[in-house]
Design a protein around this motif. Structure first.
Motif, PDB file in Angstrom:
ATOM      1  N   MET A 272      74.663  -9.140  48.617  1.00  0.00           N
ATOM      2  CA  MET A 272      73.451  -8.926  49.412  1.00  0.00           C
ATOM      3  C   MET A 272      72.740 -10.248  49.639  1.00  0.00           C
ATOM      4  SD  MET A 272      70.321  -6.294  48.597  1.00  0.00           S
ATOM      5  CE  MET A 272      69.021  -6.048  49.797  1.00  0.00           C
ATOM      6  N   ALA A 273      72.243 -10.489  50.846  1.00  0.00           N
ATOM      7  CA  ALA A 273      71.560 -11.739  51.160  1.00  0.00           C
ATOM      8  C   ALA A 273      70.073 -11.620  50.833  1.00  0.00           C
ATOM      9  CB  ALA A 273      71.748 -12.067  52.632  1.00  0.00           C
ATOM     10  N   TRP A 274      69.464 -12.771  50.519  1.00  0.00           N
ATOM     11  CA  TRP A 274      68.067 -12.805  50.109  1.00  0.00           C
ATOM     12  C   TRP A 274      67.329 -13.923  50.832  1.00  0.00           C
ATOM     13  CZ3 TRP A 274      67.044  -8.747  47.067  1.00  0.00           C
ATOM     14  CH2 TRP A 274      68.086  -8.208  46.313  1.00  0.00           C
ATOM     15  N   ILE A 275      66.029 -13.800  50.840  1.00  0.00           N
ATOM     16  CA  ILE A 275      65.172 -14.858  51.359  1.00  0.00           C
ATOM     17  C   ILE A 275      64.010 -15.012  50.382  1.00  0.00           C
ATOM     18  CG2 ILE A 275      63.713 -13.337  52.776  1.00  0.00           C
ATOM     19  CD1 ILE A 275      63.862 -15.555  54.951  1.00  0.00           C
ATOM     20  N   GLN A 276      63.568 -16.232  50.185  1.00  0.00           N
ATOM     21  CA  GLN A 276      62.480 -16.440  49.239  1.00  0.00           C
ATOM     22  C   GLN A 276      61.363 -17.257  49.862  1.00  0.00           C
ATOM     23  OE1 GLN A 276      64.072 -18.575  45.834  1.00  0.00           O
ATOM     24  NE2 GLN A 276      63.580 -20.560  46.714  1.00  0.00           N
ATOM     25  N   ILE A 277      60.163 -17.034  49.371  1.00  0.00           N
ATOM     26  CA  ILE A 277      59.026 -17.866  49.726  1.00  0.00           C
ATOM     27  C   ILE A 277      58.544 -18.548  48.462  1.00  0.00           C
ATOM     28  CG2 ILE A 277      57.407 -15.914  49.519  1.00  0.00           C
ATOM     29  CD1 ILE A 277      55.721 -17.323  51.718  1.00  0.00           C
ATOM     30  N   ARG A 278      58.378 -19.847  48.570  1.00  0.00           N
ATOM     31  CA  ARG A 278      57.908 -20.664  47.449  1.00  0.00           C
ATOM     32  C   ARG A 278      56.496 -21.141  47.796  1.00  0.00           C
ATOM     33  NH1 ARG A 278      60.577 -24.405  43.656  1.00  0.00           N
ATOM     34  NH2 ARG A 278      62.547 -23.612  44.503  1.00  0.00           N
ATOM     35  N   ILE A 279      55.530 -20.775  46.983  1.00  0.00           N
ATOM     36  CA  ILE A 279      54.123 -21.087  47.250  1.00  0.00           C
ATOM     37  C   ILE A 279      53.573 -21.947  46.124  1.00  0.00           C
ATOM     38  CG2 ILE A 279      51.829 -20.126  47.684  1.00  0.00           C
ATOM     39  CD1 ILE A 279      53.296 -17.466  48.382  1.00  0.00           C
ATOM     40  N   ASN A 280      53.022 -23.094  46.486  1.00  0.00           N
ATOM     41  CA  ASN A 280      52.393 -23.946  45.478  1.00  0.00           C
ATOM     42  C   ASN A 280      51.021 -23.382  45.138  1.00  0.00           C
ATOM     43  OD1 ASN A 280      50.675 -26.898  45.051  1.00  0.00           O
ATOM     44  ND2 ASN A 280      52.465 -26.423  43.809  1.00  0.00           N
ATOM     45  N   SER A 281      50.836 -23.000  43.878  1.00  0.00           N
ATOM     46  CA  SER A 281      49.601 -22.366  43.450  1.00  0.00           C
ATOM     47  C   SER A 281      49.009 -23.127  42.268  1.00  0.00           C
ATOM     48  CB  SER A 281      49.889 -20.903  43.086  1.00  0.00           C
ATOM     49  OG  SER A 281      48.692 -20.210  42.789  1.00  0.00           O
ATOM     50  N   THR A 282      48.069 -22.499  41.598  1.00  0.00           N
ATOM     51  CA  THR A 282      47.438 -23.102  40.417  1.00  0.00           C
ATOM     52  C   THR A 282      47.527 -22.121  39.266  1.00  0.00           C
ATOM     53  OG1 THR A 282      45.241 -22.183  40.865  1.00  0.00           O
ATOM     54  CG2 THR A 282      45.791 -24.294  41.904  1.00  0.00           C
ATOM     55  N   ASN A 283      47.253 -22.621  38.079  1.00  0.00           N
ATOM     56  CA  ASN A 283      47.307 -21.741  36.918  1.00  0.00           C
ATOM     57  C   ASN A 283      46.245 -20.650  36.981  1.00  0.00           C
ATOM     58  OD1 ASN A 283      45.254 -23.643  36.563  1.00  0.00           O
ATOM     59  ND2 ASN A 283      45.413 -23.620  34.336  1.00  0.00           N
ATOM     60  N   GLN A 284      45.172 -20.888  37.734  1.00  0.00           N
ATOM     61  CA  GLN A 284      44.121 -19.869  37.855  1.00  0.00           C
ATOM     62  C   GLN A 284      44.526 -18.743  38.806  1.00  0.00           C
ATOM     63  OE1 GLN A 284      43.438 -23.178  38.347  1.00  0.00           O
ATOM     64  NE2 GLN A 284      42.321 -23.665  36.469  1.00  0.00           N
ATOM     65  N   GLN A 285      45.334 -19.070  39.798  1.00  0.00           N
ATOM     66  CA  GLN A 285      45.638 -18.103  40.860  1.00  0.00           C
ATOM     67  C   GLN A 285      47.026 -17.480  40.776  1.00  0.00           C
ATOM     68  OE1 GLN A 285      43.433 -17.029  43.097  1.00  0.00           O
ATOM     69  NE2 GLN A 285      41.902 -18.288  42.059  1.00  0.00           N
ATOM     70  N   ALA A 286      47.917 -18.053  39.969  1.00  0.00           N
ATOM     71  CA  ALA A 286      49.319 -17.634  40.008  1.00  0.00           C
ATOM     72  C   ALA A 286      49.520 -16.175  39.627  1.00  0.00           C
ATOM     73  CB  ALA A 286      50.155 -18.537  39.094  1.00  0.00           C
ATOM     74  N   GLU A 287      48.818 -15.693  38.622  1.00  0.00           N
ATOM     75  CA  GLU A 287      48.987 -14.303  38.199  1.00  0.00           C
ATOM     76  C   GLU A 287      48.551 -13.330  39.303  1.00  0.00           C
ATOM     77  OE1 GLU A 287      50.285 -12.690  35.797  1.00  0.00           O
ATOM     78  OE2 GLU A 287      50.713 -14.185  34.261  1.00  0.00           O
ATOM     79  N   LYS A 288      47.385 -13.593  39.926  1.00  0.00           N
ATOM     80  CA  LYS A 288      46.909 -12.723  41.005  1.00  0.00           C
ATOM     81  C   LYS A 288      47.877 -12.750  42.183  1.00  0.00           C
ATOM     82  CE  LYS A 288      41.988 -13.167  39.891  1.00  0.00           C
ATOM     83  NZ  LYS A 288      40.667 -13.652  40.381  1.00  0.00           N
ATOM     84  N   LEU A 289      48.374 -13.938  42.498  1.00  0.00           N
ATOM     85  CA  LEU A 289      49.332 -14.075  43.592  1.00  0.00           C
ATOM     86  C   LEU A 289      50.606 -13.291  43.286  1.00  0.00           C
ATOM     87  CD1 LEU A 289      50.362 -15.288  46.215  1.00  0.00           C
ATOM     88  CD2 LEU A 289      50.862 -17.416  44.974  1.00  0.00           C
ATOM     89  N   SER A 290      51.077 -13.392  42.051  1.00  0.00           N
ATOM     90  CA  SER A 290      52.271 -12.663  41.645  1.00  0.00           C
ATOM     91  C   SER A 290      52.081 -11.156  41.810  1.00  0.00           C
ATOM     92  CB  SER A 290      52.619 -12.988  40.189  1.00  0.00           C
ATOM     93  OG  SER A 290      53.657 -12.169  39.721  1.00  0.00           O
ATOM     94  N   ASP A 291      50.950 -10.656  41.365  1.00  0.00           N
ATOM     95  CA  ASP A 291      50.674  -9.221  41.489  1.00  0.00           C
ATOM     96  C   ASP A 291      50.669  -8.778  42.947  1.00  0.00           C
ATOM     97  OD1 ASP A 291      50.456  -9.054  38.752  1.00  0.00           O
ATOM     98  OD2 ASP A 291      48.264  -9.139  38.725  1.00  0.00           O
ATOM     99  N   TYR A 292      50.080  -9.614  43.817  1.00  0.00           N
ATOM    100  CA  TYR A 292      50.004  -9.243  45.228  1.00  0.00           C
ATOM    101  C   TYR A 292      51.391  -9.266  45.874  1.00  0.00           C
ATOM    102  CZ  TYR A 292      48.495  -8.929  50.063  1.00  0.00           C
ATOM    103  OH  TYR A 292      48.322  -8.516  51.369  1.00  0.00           O
ATOM    104  N   LEU A 293      52.211 -10.237  45.519  1.00  0.00           N
ATOM    105  CA  LEU A 293      53.571 -10.302  46.064  1.00  0.00           C
ATOM    106  C   LEU A 293      54.379  -9.072  45.655  1.00  0.00           C
ATOM    107  CD1 LEU A 293      54.156 -14.090  45.456  1.00  0.00           C
ATOM    108  CD2 LEU A 293      54.316 -12.970  47.694  1.00  0.00           C
ATOM    109  N   ASP A 294      54.170  -8.609  44.424  1.00  0.00           N
ATOM    110  CA  ASP A 294      54.816  -7.360  44.008  1.00  0.00           C
ATOM    111  C   ASP A 294      54.377  -6.196  44.891  1.00  0.00           C
ATOM    112  OD1 ASP A 294      56.369  -8.338  41.915  1.00  0.00           O
ATOM    113  OD2 ASP A 294      54.754  -8.141  40.448  1.00  0.00           O
TER     114      ASP A 294
END
Length: 293
Positions: free
Chosen positions: A1-23
Motif C-alpha cells: 500500500m502506498a503512503w504519503i506523509q506530512i512533516r510539520i516543524n512544531s515546538t514542544n508546547q504544541q506537538a501533543e495538540k498537533l498530534s491529537d488533531y492529526l489523529d
C-alpha cells in the motif's frame, strides 16, 4: 500500500495538540522526531518529554487530498504563514519484511546469544535465547539491556535464584535461566510485560521455572541470590528500600537504565548496603553492580 506523509516543524508546547488533531483528521500514525538531534532521556513522573524543536510526522493513505489536510490544519490554527511543512510520498515497501531483515542474532559475553525466531542460530552449542521484538521493552538492542545480559553471562548462576525487577519482555530472567539459574521471578507494573514474559518463557522452554508477578502482588518475603533491575535512575533511587530487600545475604545486584551522569547519585543510594563494583559505561548508559554487605 502506498503512503504519503506530512512533516510539520512544531515546538514542544504544541506537538501533543498537533498530534491529537492529526489523529482526528485521519492520520494513520503520528510520530515525533527531534529536529535538532537532541536525545530524549528520562521524563519526570507524569511528563511527556518532547524536544525544543520537534518535527511532527503524520502518515496518510496516498489517496488522501493533502491540500484538504493543510487547509484543515490552517483553519485549526496549527499552521500559519511562518510554519514549515513538507509533504512527501513514501516508497511502498514490505516494512515488516524490511524490519525483520535488519534484526540479527546478537552475542552478549562469552556464551549468550539473543536470536529472533526467523533467523538461523549462529552457534547451536551456545546459550541461545529465542526472542522476537514485541510490545514489551527488551530485546538486547539497547545498551542497558546489553550491559545486564553481559553481567549475567559473567556470573556463575548454576543453582541460583534470580529476580528480574521490571522484567519487560522477560529477557533477563529467561537468559539467567538458560545460563543455569535454578529458578527466576519476573516483576513488572505492566500486565502486558507479564504476558510477554510468559509467552517468551514458553518459547524458550523455561516457563516451568519462571514465576511472574505484578509489582503489587509479589510475595512479601521474596528474595533471590541475584537481583537485576533495568529500569530508570529515578525509580531505582526511589525503590532502593524495596529492591535492596530482595537480595539474599551475600547476594549480588545489577542495576541499569541509568545515564552515566546519573550513576553517582544511584551509587550513593545503594552503597549504604552494597559493596559496589566499578561502574560500567556504554554509549552514555551505565551499569552498577555490587554485593550485599
Amino acid at each position: 500500500m502506498a503512503w504519503i506523509q506530512i512533516r510539520i516543524n512544531s515546538t514542544n508546547q504544541q506537538a501533543e495538540k498537533l498530534s491529537d488533531y492529526l489523529d482526528e483528521i485521519g492520520a494513520v500514525s503520528v510520530t515525533f522526531m527531534d529536529s535538532q538531534d537532541t536525545p530524549i532521556f528520562e521524563p519526570l513522573p507524569g511528563e511527556t518529554r518532547l524536544w525544543g524543536n520537534t518535527d511532527v510526522i503524520a502518515l496518510f493513505d496516498a489517496e488522501t487530498d493533502m491540500q484538504r489536510i493543510v487547509r484543515a490544519l490552517q483553519q485549526a490554527g496549527h499552521l500559519d504563514e511562518q510554519s514549515a511543512y513538507k509533504i512527501e510520498q513514501i516508497e511502498d515497501k514490505d516494512w515488516e519484511r524490511e524490519w525483520m531483515d535488519n534484526f540479527h542474532p546478537m552475542q552478549f559475553g562469552r556464551r549468550l546469544w539473543i536470536c529472533p525466531s526467523w533467523r538461523e542460530i549462529p552457534d547451536p552449542d551456545a546459550v541461545n535465547v529465542m526472542l522476537d521484538p514485541g510490545l514489551a521493552f527488551g530485546t538486547g538492542t539497547h545498551p542497558t539491556t546489553a550491559l545486564c545480559l553481559e553481567w549475567l553471562d559473567g556470573l556463575d548462576l548454576e543453582g541460583k535464584t534470580v529476580i528480574d525487577f521490571g522484567c519487560g519482555s522477560g529477557i533477563l530472567a529467561i537468559a539467567a535461566l538458560k545460563l543455569g539459574a535454578k529458578s527466576a521471578v519476573g516483576i513488572d507494573i505492566d500486565p502486558q510485560a507479564i504476558l510477554a514474559s510468559k509467552n517468551n518463557a514458553e518459547q524458550n522452554g523455561v516457563a516451568d521455572r519462571l514465576q511472574l508477578f505484578l509489582s503489587q502482588n509479589k510475595p512479601a518475603d521474596l528474595q533471590a541470590d541475584v537481583v537485576v533491575a533495568n529500569i530508570l535512575a529515578g525509580p531505582l533511587k526511589e525503590l532502593y528500600p524495596v529492591i535492596s530487600r530482595l537480595v539474599k545475604p551475600q547476594g549480588v545486584l545489577g542495576l541499569s537504565g541509568i545515564l552515566e551522569t546519573q550513576a553517582p547519585s544511584v551509587c550513593e543510594a545503594y552503597e549504604q548496603t552494597f559493596a559496589l563494583d566499578e561502574v560500567k559505561v556504554r554509549e552514555e548508559w551505565s551499569r552498577i553492580t555490587g554485593k550485599l554487605k
